[in-house]
Design an enzyme around this catalytic site. Sequence first.
Site, PDB file in Angstrom:
ATOM      1  N   SER A 157      12.734 -34.085  52.709  1.00 11.08           N
ATOM      2  CA  SER A 157      13.473 -34.092  53.973  1.00 11.08           C
ATOM      3  C   SER A 157      12.508 -34.272  55.126  1.00 11.08           C
ATOM      4  O   SER A 157      11.383 -33.748  55.099  1.00 11.08           O
ATOM      5  CB  SER A 157      14.244 -32.776  54.152  1.00 11.08           C
ATOM      6  OG  SER A 157      14.754 -32.657  55.471  1.00 11.08           O
ATOM      7  N   TYR A 172      15.629 -23.848  54.111  1.00  8.30           N
ATOM      8  CA  TYR A 172      15.795 -25.178  53.516  1.00  8.30           C
ATOM      9  C   TYR A 172      14.498 -25.966  53.592  1.00  8.30           C
ATOM     10  O   TYR A 172      14.024 -26.515  52.590  1.00  8.30           O
ATOM     11  CB  TYR A 172      16.913 -25.907  54.266  1.00  8.30           C
ATOM     12  CG  TYR A 172      17.102 -27.356  53.871  1.00  8.30           C
ATOM     13  CD1 TYR A 172      17.900 -27.698  52.793  1.00  8.30           C
ATOM     14  CD2 TYR A 172      16.495 -28.383  54.599  1.00  8.30           C
ATOM     15  CE1 TYR A 172      18.087 -29.028  52.432  1.00  8.30           C
ATOM     16  CE2 TYR A 172      16.673 -29.709  54.251  1.00  8.30           C
ATOM     17  CZ  TYR A 172      17.473 -30.024  53.173  1.00  8.30           C
ATOM     18  OH  TYR A 172      17.649 -31.339  52.822  1.00  8.30           O
TER      19      TYR A 172
END
Length: 267
Positions: A157, A172
């Site tokens: 990400s 996350y």
Amino acid sequence: MSEHTSEQITEPATDEKIVVVTGASSGIGRGAALEIAARGMGVILTYHARPEGAERTVDEIREHGGTAVALPLDLSRTDTFPAFTNALTAALKSEWGTDRLHALVNNAGFGGGMAFEEMTEDAFDAYYRVLLRGPYFLTQALLPLIEHGGAIVNTSSSSVRPGDTEPGYSGYAAMKGGLTVATRFLAKELSGRSIRVNSVSPGPTRTRLGDNAFGRFPEVIDGLAAKTAFGRIGEPSDIGKVIAFLVSDDSAWITGEDILATGGYAL
């Protein structure tokens, strides 16, 4: 390490390269599966909660002359990986007449933020099991099947990079950051078999992550798009093409890299 040597993998009965793509019932995984198949490779795609989406992906690949199979996989349960490996091995033999893989794409996961003050141990552990522990040990389980000169691609990400730091994503991003670091070390460790290991870090992309956040809150799209160089958010095919490139022989001289695929987000 002897169980991971290429000498124990027999020659395939087909010249078609076979790629496993986890979490391919929708979003980036589906985009990657379609793009990989379009390049003439067979696809074994996995699903967890949405079997109907996986079957639609398989049907679309087959409609365009490709080969694909869908298998269930709960990435959060490493104890199921031996049974999954057996099912995958059976699919390789029955569909393609081989016992080897060309590549593994660790894409399955979930998103959604949670403020640090509200983070619980259970929520943190859920991030860990699916986003870091799962792909790490699935790679270990499938490594004996991956051919010499194969490839591993991890979906990370852009949140792990400076410039894309939003409140609520510490848990996350920590797991995605761990996966990105593991990618670099595995590239070194698996280089003896010429297996390339890279990660892709998408920016905001139209997927069902965050409980289909873009579908439920379409008003956030314009703000995110305005932060990109091209004035739009990413589509699954944008990221899928990068992943397909990284599992193809066109990227034979790339390993240990984290590729940003963000459309110039937060430049």
